[in-house]
Design an enzyme around this catalytic site. Structure first.
Site, PDB file in Angstrom:
ATOM      1  N   LEU A   2       0.842  -1.190   0.000  1.00 26.28           N
ATOM      2  CA  LEU A   2       0.000   0.000   0.000  1.00 26.28           C
ATOM      3  C   LEU A   2       0.876   1.237   0.000  1.00 26.28           C
ATOM      4  O   LEU A   2       1.837   1.329   0.772  1.00 26.28           O
ATOM      5  CB  LEU A   2      -0.895  -0.012   1.241  1.00 26.28           C
ATOM      6  CG  LEU A   2      -1.674   1.278   1.527  1.00 26.28           C
ATOM      7  CD1 LEU A   2      -2.664   1.567   0.418  1.00 26.28           C
ATOM      8  CD2 LEU A   2      -2.379   1.172   2.870  1.00 26.28           C
ATOM      9  N   GLU A   3       0.551   2.185  -0.868  1.00 28.42           N
ATOM     10  CA  GLU A   3       1.297   3.452  -0.949  1.00 28.42           C
ATOM     11  C   GLU A   3       0.304   4.609  -0.883  1.00 28.42           C
ATOM     12  O   GLU A   3      -0.322   4.963  -1.883  1.00 28.42           O
ATOM     13  CB  GLU A   3       2.094   3.515  -2.266  1.00 28.42           C
ATOM     14  CG  GLU A   3       3.162   2.437  -2.413  1.00 28.42           C
ATOM     15  CD  GLU A   3       4.479   2.809  -1.753  1.00 28.42           C
ATOM     16  OE1 GLU A   3       4.561   3.904  -1.142  1.00 28.42           O
ATOM     17  OE2 GLU A   3       5.420   2.012  -1.851  1.00 28.42           O
ATOM     18  N   THR A   4       0.126   5.187   0.308  1.00 28.29           N
ATOM     19  CA  THR A   4      -0.682   6.399   0.388  1.00 28.29           C
ATOM     20  C   THR A   4       0.152   7.578  -0.102  1.00 28.29           C
ATOM     21  O   THR A   4       1.379   7.547  -0.051  1.00 28.29           O
ATOM     22  CB  THR A   4      -1.172   6.641   1.833  1.00 28.29           C
ATOM     23  OG1 THR A   4      -0.047   6.749   2.697  1.00 28.29           O
ATOM     24  CG2 THR A   4      -2.073   5.511   2.283  1.00 28.29           C
TER      25      THR A   4
END
Length: 580
Positions: free
Chosen positions: A291-293
């Site tokens: 996950l890459e916010t």
């Protein structure tokens, strides 16, 4: 009129949601009354002591929770794992999915840390634990980096302070999953092999281009996963995950690894080789998500996105548990008998897909620093459009596995790596002479500067020679009838992109130990050439085609020396042998 940027609308919704969550928590039972440090001040991320204290309290309050120490870290403090089980049974079982969520591998990217603290509490307090999923959360993986608190990420929009990317040895732990130099990694591998998860999530924050998405992610590279797992992940799990994310107000995009100067040029799938967490997990038929916010969205929006993503994965694991378990079992069974394994892959640009991307118009203007042209993104000009997406990788190098590998016991570090990663080994009961297939390293490239403390080898080429070699009692035999075959092959075959050879585990074989004295060997060489017409022919042909060689007496003597019984057979001989 320009559309209000997406992240601002989401942020206002989140503030209301956060207030409701905090109010519900405070007005609930005493044991659930506490809020996380982040909820008290949404400009802050929890410190390492606060994180561990939080999970210790949950452990004391709930029988369905357990906090355990799984090993040491490079800074000397323990690495923790928080387990959530509805039936209070905290070991992996074949009848339920194990979901592993990792936080703080890069502590400057802390959203997952705070999100998982809230998520764990809410699952426990709301009696929402799935009955068919064991949830395993690493509260903070890079403990040393978490303690090294500051403001090192200049492009990031909060929190006020946070940890550092490197660990106590200044290692990037998300490049360490094969070489396993950090104590953190060794503990993680031991834990991973005990849990044998089916699904894995690693929480991160992106850097790079600007765009509307708060949340992007990449899945384990589909063309490297076993088809039993890959087909299901891409055809069912990911589409369902994306639906849940959209319903929660976080339309996702693939991790923004763009092909040209800006995302509008198209996105390229991430090739997560085994040095990375999801690439490591894939070796064991576990599919994963990084996950890459987005770094420049408000910190609360990024925390909410992490919460929503992790919760969505939990619910899908609950809903799809039977299918997920069956797919991994079929993949494990198939890998035991699989004959050919890929060692490296490359992007196939002829296969183009497209995805919906929520971006901002890119433009150029003079830099106020240099006066030269600089890129910027105009948030007053948001767009929604389909952009090209290249996410097909084809096999570049592959190999047929041998029946077994034979490894001399002298290579203790390699043996230790194999054992820790669940590989079954046998020791030879007595001294044994065996005819094996031996590799000789004929070519490789190494960088001028180290990468994660290593001069990693690329472009490795080998030649093969059958040889009788004396092995000794206590040397190791690694049979390739195991569910861990991918790990075995991709670490032991020297041409693999993240092999032990690539990571410099075998550097001493590249050193020649014995040489010749020119003035003495001259007479021996003359006699050898005189009595061996074939050798004379090879020497003459080499001189005729290589001017530099023809002008170097030492090179010609060495050419002859390498073709004599005096030349050491161990020079450049890779000390992992194939038994067919």
């Amino acid at each position: 009129m320009a559309k209000l940027p997406y992240f601002l609308t989401r942020f206002s919704c989140f503030v209301l949601l956060l207030a409701q969550l905090v109010s519900a928590s405070v007005s609930g039972q005493n044991k659930a009354a506490e809020v996380t440090p982040y909820e008290r001040d949404t400009t802050q991320t929890a410190t390492y002591p606060q994180i561990i204290d939080w999970y210790q309290k949950l452990d004391r309050q709930y029988e369905q929770a357990r906090l355990v120490e799984i090993g040491k870290t490079d800074i000397g403090k323990p690495l923790h794992l928080f387990l959530l089980a509805a039936d209070k049974q905290f070991t992996a079982r074949p009848d339920r999915v194990t979901l592993l969520i990792n936080n703080g591998i890069h502590p400057g990217e802390p959203e997952g840390i705070d999100a998982c603290m809230m998520l764990a509490r809410n699952l426990l307090n709301g009696n929402k634990l799935p009955k068919n999923v064991l949830i395993a959360i690493v509260p903070v993986y890079n403990v040393g980096g978490s303690l090294n608190r500051g403001v090192s990420r200049v492009n990031q929009n909060g929190p006020v302070s946070y940890g550092f990317r490197g660990n106590a040895r200044n290692l990037n732990l998300n490049r360490d999953f094969i070489k396993a130099e950090a104590e953190n990694t060794k503990a993680f591998q031991t834990m991973f092999q005990s849990l044998k998860p089916q699904v894995f999530v690693d929480n991160h924050t992106s850097d790079g281009a600007d765009y509307q998405h708060v949340l992007t992610y990449f899945a384990t590279q589909k063309d490297k996963l076993h088809p039993e797992v890959s087909g299901y992940m891409t055809a069912r799990f990911q589409p369902e995950l994306d639906k849940l994310l959209i319903a929660k107000g976080f339309p996702p995009a693939p991790y923004v690894n763009h092909a040209g100067d800006t995302p509008e040029s198209g996105l390229v799938g991430y090739n997560d080789t085994p040095r990375y967490s999801t690439g490591y997990a894939a070796l064991f038929n576990c599919f994963g998500f990084t996950l890459e916010t987005h770094m420049w969205k408000p910190f609360p929006a990024r925390v909410e996105a992490s919460y929503v993503f992790d919760e969505a994965v939990i619910r899908l694991c609950e809903r799809e548990a039977g299918t997920i378990l069956a797919n991994q079992k079929r993949a494990n069974d198939a890998v035991r008998t699989q004959k050919t394994f890929a060692l490296s892959t490359k992007l196939d640009r002829s296969k183009t897909d497209s995805v919906t991307f929520l971006g901002y118009a890119a433009a150029y203007k003079p830099s106020e620093v240099s006066g030269l042209k600089r890129l910027y993104y105009d948030r007053s000009k948001p767009f929604t459009k389909r952009v090209p997406y290249w996410n097909t990788f084809t096999i570049d190098t592959q190999v047929d596995k041998p029946r077994s590998y034979v490894i001399p016991q002298a290579w203790r570090e390699v043996i230790g790596e194999l054992k820790r990663n669940g590989v079954r080994l046998q020791t030879l009961p007595k001294d044994t002479l065996m005819t094996v297939s031996a590799y000789y390293i004929t070519e490789y490239k190494s960088p001028q500067r180290p990468y994660e403390g290593h001069f990693i080898h690329t472009g490795v080429k080998v030649r093969t020679e059958m040889q009788p070699i004396q092995f000794y009692k206590g040397d190791y035999l690694v049979q390739t009838d195991q569910a861990t075959n991918r790990y075995i092959v991709e670490t032991l075959e020297p041409q693999a992109v993240d092999s032990f050879f690539a990571w410099n585990f075998f550097e001493s074989i590249l050193d020649q130990k014995e040489y010749f004295s020119n003035y003495i060997f001259e007479d021996t060489a003359a006699e050898l050439v005189k009595n061996d017409p074939s050798l004379r022919k090879q020497l003459d042909e080499k001189r005729a085609t290589d001017k530099a060689f023809g002008e170097s007496a030492n090179a010609q003597l060495d050419f002859i020396y390498q073709r004599t019984p005096y030349y050491e057979k161990t020079h450049n001989r890779y000390p992992v042998y194939r038994l067919n």
